[in-house]
Write an enzyme that holds these catalytic residues in place. Structure first.
Site, mmCIF file in Angstrom:
data_model
loop_
_atom_site.group_PDB
_atom_site.id
_atom_site.type_symbol
_atom_site.label_atom_id
_atom_site.label_comp_id
_atom_site.label_asym_id
_atom_site.label_seq_id
_atom_site.Cartn_x
_atom_site.Cartn_y
_atom_site.Cartn_z
ATOM 1 N N ASN A 1 15.777 81.659 20.462
ATOM 2 C CA ASN A 1 14.802 80.969 19.614
ATOM 3 C C ASN A 1 15.343 79.559 19.392
ATOM 4 O OD1 ASN A 1 13.113 80.008 17.658
ATOM 5 N ND2 ASN A 1 13.327 81.769 16.276
ATOM 6 N N ARG B 1 11.350 82.692 22.464
ATOM 7 C CA ARG B 1 10.261 82.531 21.515
ATOM 8 C C ARG B 1 9.642 81.164 21.794
ATOM 9 N NH1 ARG B 1 10.281 80.249 15.562
ATOM 10 N NH2 ARG B 1 8.156 80.824 15.020
ATOM 11 N N HIS C 1 3.049 83.658 13.617
ATOM 12 C CA HIS C 1 3.731 84.928 13.262
ATOM 13 C C HIS C 1 3.162 86.110 14.043
ATOM 14 C CE1 HIS C 1 4.594 83.163 8.984
ATOM 15 N NE2 HIS C 1 5.645 82.972 9.775
ATOM 16 N N ARG D 1 5.236 74.903 1.698
ATOM 17 C CA ARG D 1 3.953 74.468 2.288
ATOM 18 C C ARG D 1 2.803 74.800 1.342
ATOM 19 N NH1 ARG D 1 4.762 77.420 7.965
ATOM 20 N NH2 ARG D 1 6.987 77.490 7.597
ATOM 21 N N GLU E 1 11.203 90.450 15.298
ATOM 22 C CA GLU E 1 10.584 89.645 16.351
ATOM 23 C C GLU E 1 11.459 89.624 17.612
ATOM 24 O OE1 GLU E 1 8.390 86.106 14.174
ATOM 25 O OE2 GLU E 1 10.026 86.870 12.975
#
Ligand code: AMP
Length: 401
Positions: free
Chosen positions: A7, A92, A182, A243, A386
């Site tokens: 990643n 990823r 996601h 956010r 993940e």
């Protein structure tokens, strides 16, 4: 088969080496400050080898990958005897646009398509491309590389869910639409939930709440994503750590005019200084917010209340979208570790006949059913993984070559 999962960020690179015969993580680690100075933390998880946690020069991602391979194969820190034992690499990749609805073997054409998605993810996709090139550079072209996209799972959304109500030409000409993120996490926890419920996923209506530093919710009908709360970018939907989540675009115009902010400064505020941090003025971390709220800090309490309420509203809208729900899943940092937040959300779900079991909700550990036996909708806490999805997709694609 052993798969290296990568990643890559702009100055960091996370990795895991997974043995797919047993799905065991052999080693994991993180390169940081790539291109600045460099630091590597490498943790072997088998064979009683030592942890490496030191500064070392990492001028580019290629040096970072070389350092990772060096540690993975070294006598003191290693878990394999040579690079030849690494059969494939799974990457990823954040944005696959409308081009990728599933994971793919990376070749020249795929790299071009990932490059074409850069305008949609200007910070992430270039870093992912750099990570792929660094692996090719260090490991050679014979080791197969697979791309696993955050957006791919959501490509099953129908047009009514992904279309924005702006002039249609912006979609046709520029690809302006909801993409969602996601996806790898929502895919993993929904499949795991069906397994735990002992029912085929094709029969189930599930709502997955990925609540971490970034948060999104996904409606999964029959194993397919039919709606999700993040959009064209990962800025919208729920309020997150920093956010803003959903916001009237008119607010931007007002603030920019009043305080003389440019669009980049405005987006910096909405990305980095908003969410529960912005509302509370305390922290983006739910542990700090819970502690502050416990000491009577009203804005910390408001931030937590606002988060629970926002999740409950999206969940409600997805029950409507799917005309029902069989189970709701909580995952990621907050979803897995914050019983107070889960209970705060469940408080809104009584109309569904959904009943949380306080004792089960307080229990630690993985894959927990936290609703009562009588609850009409099951509530599950399922730790996301993940990396395992990336490794499994990589194995499946490479085995079929
Ligand atoms: P993630 O992005 O999935 O790694 O989630 C990170 C976030 O999870 C942190 O910023 C915290 O807000 C939250 N978190 C982690 N552990 C806990 C905990 N024990 N209680 C509440 N929140 C937690």
């Amino acid at each position: 088969m052993k798969v290296l999962v990568i990643n890559a960020g702009s100055s960091s690179l996370k990795y895991q080496l997974i043995d797919m015969e047993t799905e065991t993580v052999l080693a994991k680690g993180l390169c940081e400050r790539i291109g600045i100075d460099g630091h590597l933390k490498h943790t072997p998880l088998v064979g009683g080898k030592s942890v490496f946690n030191e500064d070392l020069p990492l001028p580019t991602h290629s040096e970072a990958i070389a350092a990772v391979i060096d540690k993975l194969t070294s006598a003191e820190y290693g878990v394999v005897s040579s690079m030849k034992e690494i059969d494939a690499v799974g990457h990823r990749v954040v944005h696959g646009g409308e081009k990728f609805a599933s994971s793919v073997l990376i070749n020249g054409e795929v790299m071009k398509a990932i490059e074409e998605c850069i305008p949609f993810a200007p910070l992430h996709n270039p870093a992912n491309i750099t990570g792929i090139n660094a692996c090719i550079d260090v490991m050679g072209r014979d080791v197969p590389q697979v791309g696993v996209f955050d957006t791919a799972f959501h490509q099953t959304m129908p047009p009514k869910a992904f279309t924005y109500a702006v002039p249609y030409e912006y979609y046709q000409n520029d690809g302006i639409r909801r993409y969602g993120f996601h996806g790898t996490s929502h895919r993993y926890v929904s499949a795991r939930c069906a397994e735990l419920m002992g029912r085929p996923i094709e029969e189930l209506k599930l709502i997955s709440c990925h609540m971490g530093n970034g948060s999104s919710i996904c409606a999964i009908d029959g194993g397919k994503s039919v709606d999700t709360s993040m959009g064209f970018t990962p800025l919208v939907g729920l309020p997150m750590g920093t956010r803003c989540g959903d916001l009237d675009p008119g607010v931007m115009q007002f603030i920019m005019n009043k305080y003389g902010l440019g669009i980049d400064e405005m987006l910096n505020v909405l990305n980095k200084k908003s969410g529960v941090l912005g509302v509370s003025g305390v922290s983006s971390d739910f542990r700090d917010l819970e502690a502050a709220a416990g000491e009577g800090n009203e804005r910390a309490k408001l931030a937590l209340d606002l988060f629970d309420y926002s999740v409950a509203k999206v969940v409600g809208s997805y029950v409507a979208a799917m005309n029902g729900v069989d189970a709701i899943i909580f995952t990621a940092g907050v979803g897995e570790n914050a019983p107070t937040t889960r209970a705060g959300i469940a408080k809104y779900l009584g109309y569904l006949g959904c009943e949380i079991d306080p004792e089960a909700n307080g229990r630690r550990g993985s894959d927990n059913l936290i609703s009562t036996a009588d609850s009409k909708v099951q509530l599950w806490v399922i730790p996301t993984n993940e990396e395992l999805v990336i490794a499994r997709d990589t194995r499946d694609i490479v085995s079929a070559l």
